[in-house]
Design an enzyme around this catalytic site. Structure first.
Site, PDB file in Angstrom:
ATOM      1  N   ARG A   1      27.336  70.890 -58.058  1.00  0.00           N
ATOM      2  CA  ARG A   1      26.730  69.635 -57.605  1.00  0.00           C
ATOM      3  C   ARG A   1      25.299  69.878 -57.142  1.00  0.00           C
ATOM      4  O   ARG A   1      25.011  70.899 -56.531  1.00  0.00           O
ATOM      5  CB  ARG A   1      27.499  69.043 -56.420  1.00  0.00           C
ATOM      6  CG  ARG A   1      28.868  68.521 -56.759  1.00  0.00           C
ATOM      7  CD  ARG A   1      29.460  67.810 -55.558  1.00  0.00           C
ATOM      8  NE  ARG A   1      30.870  67.501 -55.801  1.00  0.00           N
ATOM      9  CZ  ARG A   1      31.850  67.723 -54.941  1.00  0.00           C
ATOM     10  NH1 ARG A   1      31.573  68.263 -53.766  1.00  0.00           N
ATOM     11  NH2 ARG A   1      33.087  67.409 -55.241  1.00  0.00           N
TER      12      ARG A   1
ATOM     13  N   ARG B   1      27.245  67.357 -46.042  1.00  0.00           N
ATOM     14  CA  ARG B   1      27.127  67.139 -47.479  1.00  0.00           C
ATOM     15  C   ARG B   1      25.911  66.241 -47.782  1.00  0.00           C
ATOM     16  O   ARG B   1      25.158  65.868 -46.896  1.00  0.00           O
ATOM     17  CB  ARG B   1      28.409  66.499 -48.014  1.00  0.00           C
ATOM     18  CG  ARG B   1      29.693  67.297 -47.718  1.00  0.00           C
ATOM     19  CD  ARG B   1      29.806  68.523 -48.602  1.00  0.00           C
ATOM     20  NE  ARG B   1      31.046  69.250 -48.418  1.00  0.00           N
ATOM     21  CZ  ARG B   1      32.176  69.045 -49.117  1.00  0.00           C
ATOM     22  NH1 ARG B   1      32.229  68.099 -50.027  1.00  0.00           N
ATOM     23  NH2 ARG B   1      33.248  69.789 -48.900  1.00  0.00           N
TER      24      ARG B   1
ATOM     25  N   LYS C   1      34.187  69.833 -43.896  1.00  0.00           N
ATOM     26  CA  LYS C   1      33.027  69.097 -44.409  1.00  0.00           C
ATOM     27  C   LYS C   1      32.627  67.971 -43.467  1.00  0.00           C
ATOM     28  O   LYS C   1      33.449  67.466 -42.685  1.00  0.00           O
ATOM     29  CB  LYS C   1      33.340  68.526 -45.795  1.00  0.00           C
ATOM     30  CG  LYS C   1      34.540  67.582 -45.841  1.00  0.00           C
ATOM     31  CD  LYS C   1      34.862  67.232 -47.277  1.00  0.00           C
ATOM     32  CE  LYS C   1      36.156  66.420 -47.366  1.00  0.00           C
ATOM     33  NZ  LYS C   1      36.538  66.156 -48.758  1.00  0.00           N
TER      34      LYS C   1
ATOM     35  N   LYS D   1      30.118  64.313 -43.369  1.00  0.00           N
ATOM     36  CA  LYS D   1      29.419  63.367 -44.226  1.00  0.00           C
ATOM     37  C   LYS D   1      28.686  62.313 -43.394  1.00  0.00           C
ATOM     38  O   LYS D   1      29.190  61.872 -42.361  1.00  0.00           O
ATOM     39  CB  LYS D   1      30.407  62.684 -45.176  1.00  0.00           C
ATOM     40  CG  LYS D   1      31.118  63.667 -46.108  1.00  0.00           C
ATOM     41  CD  LYS D   1      32.112  62.976 -47.015  1.00  0.00           C
ATOM     42  CE  LYS D   1      32.772  63.969 -47.976  1.00  0.00           C
ATOM     43  NZ  LYS D   1      33.746  63.317 -48.876  1.00  0.00           N
TER      44      LYS D   1
ATOM     45  N   CYS E   1      37.685  58.969 -59.813  1.00  0.00           N
ATOM     46  CA  CYS E   1      37.286  60.371 -59.687  1.00  0.00           C
ATOM     47  C   CYS E   1      37.499  61.066 -61.030  1.00  0.00           C
ATOM     48  O   CYS E   1      38.181  60.544 -61.911  1.00  0.00           O
ATOM     49  CB  CYS E   1      38.106  61.055 -58.592  1.00  0.00           C
ATOM     50  SG  CYS E   1      39.815  61.383 -59.060  1.00  0.00           S
TER      51      CYS E   1
ATOM     52  N   CYS F   1      39.770  68.965 -62.384  1.00  0.00           N
ATOM     53  CA  CYS F   1      40.051  69.124 -60.961  1.00  0.00           C
ATOM     54  C   CYS F   1      41.398  69.797 -60.740  1.00  0.00           C
ATOM     55  O   CYS F   1      42.439  69.310 -61.203  1.00  0.00           O
ATOM     56  CB  CYS F   1      40.025  67.770 -60.256  1.00  0.00           C
ATOM     57  SG  CYS F   1      40.402  67.894 -58.489  1.00  0.00           S
TER      58      CYS F   1
ATOM     59  N   CYS G   1      44.462  62.188 -56.934  1.00  0.00           N
ATOM     60  CA  CYS G   1      45.219  62.805 -55.853  1.00  0.00           C
ATOM     61  C   CYS G   1      44.870  62.084 -54.551  1.00  0.00           C
ATOM     62  O   CYS G   1      43.979  61.233 -54.534  1.00  0.00           O
ATOM     63  CB  CYS G   1      44.908  64.305 -55.758  1.00  0.00           C
ATOM     64  SG  CYS G   1      43.354  64.685 -54.916  1.00  0.00           S
TER      65      CYS G   1
ATOM     66  N   CYS H   1      38.360  61.069 -53.145  1.00  0.00           N
ATOM     67  CA  CYS H   1      36.950  61.282 -53.493  1.00  0.00           C
ATOM     68  C   CYS H   1      36.254  60.007 -53.954  1.00  0.00           C
ATOM     69  O   CYS H   1      35.046  59.872 -53.784  1.00  0.00           O
ATOM     70  CB  CYS H   1      36.839  62.359 -54.569  1.00  0.00           C
ATOM     71  SG  CYS H   1      37.310  64.009 -53.981  1.00  0.00           S
TER      72      CYS H   1
END
Length: 570
Positions: free
Chosen positions: A75, A144, A218, A220, A439, A445, A484, A488
């Site tokens: 990314r 992120r 993480k 955000k 996603c 993935c 899942c 995301c």
């Protein structure tokens, strides 16, 4: 918390010497993949290891080393989605040279490349830095990519100030370790050694904000306005809601504790929308955010990564205790939030005046996938636009692309290039498709339970037919799908959320909002893929019959509630 109770990832970070670990050695060891320790550290450098799940049987049959066809997903960090045509063209070149010939515009306004072999990883990251972008902190236990409304509005300084804050946040919270430059940019290793510091309780000499073990998980952030919540601020660990008075952006309401990852089998996990913490003047936005982050750094759960996000600390402590601790780190009292309500989500699609005599055009790109496939040649169209018109660009939080600074005489030229390459204009895309996201899921993935991006277009075809039959094709609502429960594509605050539960089966969520300010709830679990649209049809039929004036589908479901919907539609 005693050392033996820490998660293994905490051990990797502690021993890594600021995100170095065994990465350098493993890059040249001839193996097709990385060890678990290196892979966890590599996330902070912006890359994940994946494999082609469609080819696992083939890999085993061919006795491929490791039993899988490994590759890397990388990314790029693009604060607020702002990039140049030159930068996009370079990314398109790289996807052809060393990727899987496509790029993906992400839900956090970045760019994602799949299919990069391990031996090409350094080449990609070095090239990205040459075009003044980076992959550092695109993943991992750090801040992120910073999100912001991407609209190129020039007649109103508010957007410029918000987008500047987005960039300033990125610069302030980026990791300071030299490991990134040593591994990916330098022609040879510098041999520099950075030693852990901060043992006296002072700031770490290498990472003054993060320290040697970075964050528990993480983190955000996103910046928005009451009339433009395209950055989905309630889904963030920290959301900045701009407060405008007299045409000036005077400050921000900070909302904290949003996050969507969950594990259905673990009741201790849940999705959460952020809660209002405080109001801060504009010049105090970064100091206040740093105080929030440091509280999470020092008190977040480092033993259980399933409960390591800020939302669990806010939940477990309660807002009063959390605010008190933030004030301690901030060094003073924080004002009560202004509690301004979200009123709109402006996705920036279609033509709009910038306010400086020029125009922008928002192009809806299904699931953010930029590719050439048959008569649909979006990648080629972007190459032509980038080399002829060369407009500045913005990636949107809905995975779309905005062309900026278009001269009035070039509007038809832009449309002509898109049409000649088989790319539907936004005006030709149904509202259901325009407001949908999925996603990547299969086959890249490793966490995916079932399909998402490959399934969503066909499902939207069915939804378009159903909505047209009901006369509801002009309704505005969000549909988001993930393969899942990690969320995301932000399915847990959308009008309709679909989350992979088993192969070919999804949990169906209803009752969220296009504005993003509330969670949806489970309507039905383990719905087979071929039953999703029939289930939704019953709900839309009831919506058409019993809606209130101007009521959206999500608001209708929220008002009715699960029990009433099941009674009438189930």
């Amino acid at each position: 918390m005693s050392e033996e109770k820490l998660s293994p990832v905490e051990g990797f970070k502690t021993a890594s010497n600021y995100l170095r670990g065994p990465i350098a050695e493993e890059l040249v060891n001839g193996e097709p993949n990385f060890t678990g320790e290196a892979m966890q550290l590599l996330k902070h450098h912006g890359t994940y290891e994946q494999d082609d799940r469609d080819r696992r049987k083939e890999a085993k049959a061919n006795k491929v080393p490791g039993g899988k066809y490994y590759s890397m997903m990388i990314r790029s960090v693009i604060p607020g989605g702002v990039l140049s045509s030159e930068q996009l063209l370079a990314q398109l070149d790289l996807c052809d040279e060393i990727g899987n010939t496509t790029i993906r515009l992400t839900t956090r306004q970045g760019i994602q490349l799949h299919g990069v072999l391990k031996e090409n990883l350094r080449h990609y990251i070095k090239r990205v830095n040459e075009i003044q972008q980076t992959t550092l902190a695109a993943c991992g236990d750090v801040c992120r990519n910073m999100m912001c409304s991407p609209l190129p509005i020039k007649a109103n300084v508010v957007y410029d100030e918000m987008q500047k804050l987005c960039w300033d946040l990125k610069e302030h919270f980026k990791p300071r370790t030299g490991a990134y430059h040593e591994l990916w940019i330098s022609d040879e290793e510098t041999g520099e050694k950075q030693l852990a510091g901060g043992g006296d309780g002072g700031p770490d000499p290498v990472e003054p904000i993060y320290g040697p073990t970075y964050l528990p998980r993480k983190f955000k952030m996103g910046v928005g306005l009451p009339e433009d919540n395209s950055a989905d601020i309630y889904s963030q660990d920290i959301g900045f809601l701009g407060i405008v008075e007299g045409g000036k952006l005077v400050g921000y309401d900070l909302v904290v504790g949003g996050g969507f990852g969950r594990t259905p089998s673990a009741e201790k996990t849940f999705a959460a929308v952020a809660k209002a913490l405080c109001y801060v003047p504009a010049d105090q936005a970064i100091p206040a955010a740093e105080a929030v982050l440091k509280v999470q750094r020092d008190f977040g759960n480092r033993a259980d990564r399933k409960r390591a996000r800020l939302k669990y600390l806010v939940h477990d402590w309660g807002m009063e205790k959390f605010k008190t601790k933030v004030e301690e780190y901030y060094g003073g009292a924080l004002e009560a939030p202004r509690a301004v309500a979200i009123t709109e989500h402006n996705d920036g699609m279609g033509w709009g005046e910038q306010g400086d005599g020029k125009w922008y055009y928002g192009l809806a790109i299904e699931n953010g996938r930029v590719k050439d496939e048959g008569d649909f040649r979006l990648k080629s169209a972007l190459r032509e636009i980038g080399t002829t018109l060369a407009p500045p660009l913005r990636i949107t939080p809905h995975q779309n692309l905005i062309f900026c600074d278009i001269e009035p005489q070039d509007k038809s030229r832009l449309e002509s290039v898109l049409r000649s390459h088989g790319v539907p204009l936004t005006e030709d895309v149904s509202l259901a498709r325009r407001w949908s996201m999925a996603c990547p899921a299969m086959p890249t993935c490793g966490l995916s339970i079932t399909e998402s991006e490959r399934f969503m277009p066909g499902m939207i075809d069915q939804m378009d037919t159903m909505l047209a039959e009901l006369g509801l094709q002009d309704e505005l609502f969000t549909t988001r799908m993930t393969g899942c429960p990690n969320g995301c594509a932000r399915p847990y605050n959308s009008d309709i959320g679909l989350v992979g539960r088993a192969v070919g089966k999804y949990t169906l969520f209803l009752g969220g909002s296009r504005l993003g300010h509330r969670l949806n709830w489970i309507y039905k679990d383990k719905v087979p893929s071929d039953e999703i649209v029939p289930e939704l049809r019953k709900c839309f039929e009831l919506f058409k019959a019993e809606r209130q004036p101007s009521e959206s589908f999500g608001d209708f479901c929220d008002r009715m509630g699960k029990d009433a919907l099941l009674e009438k539609c189930g």
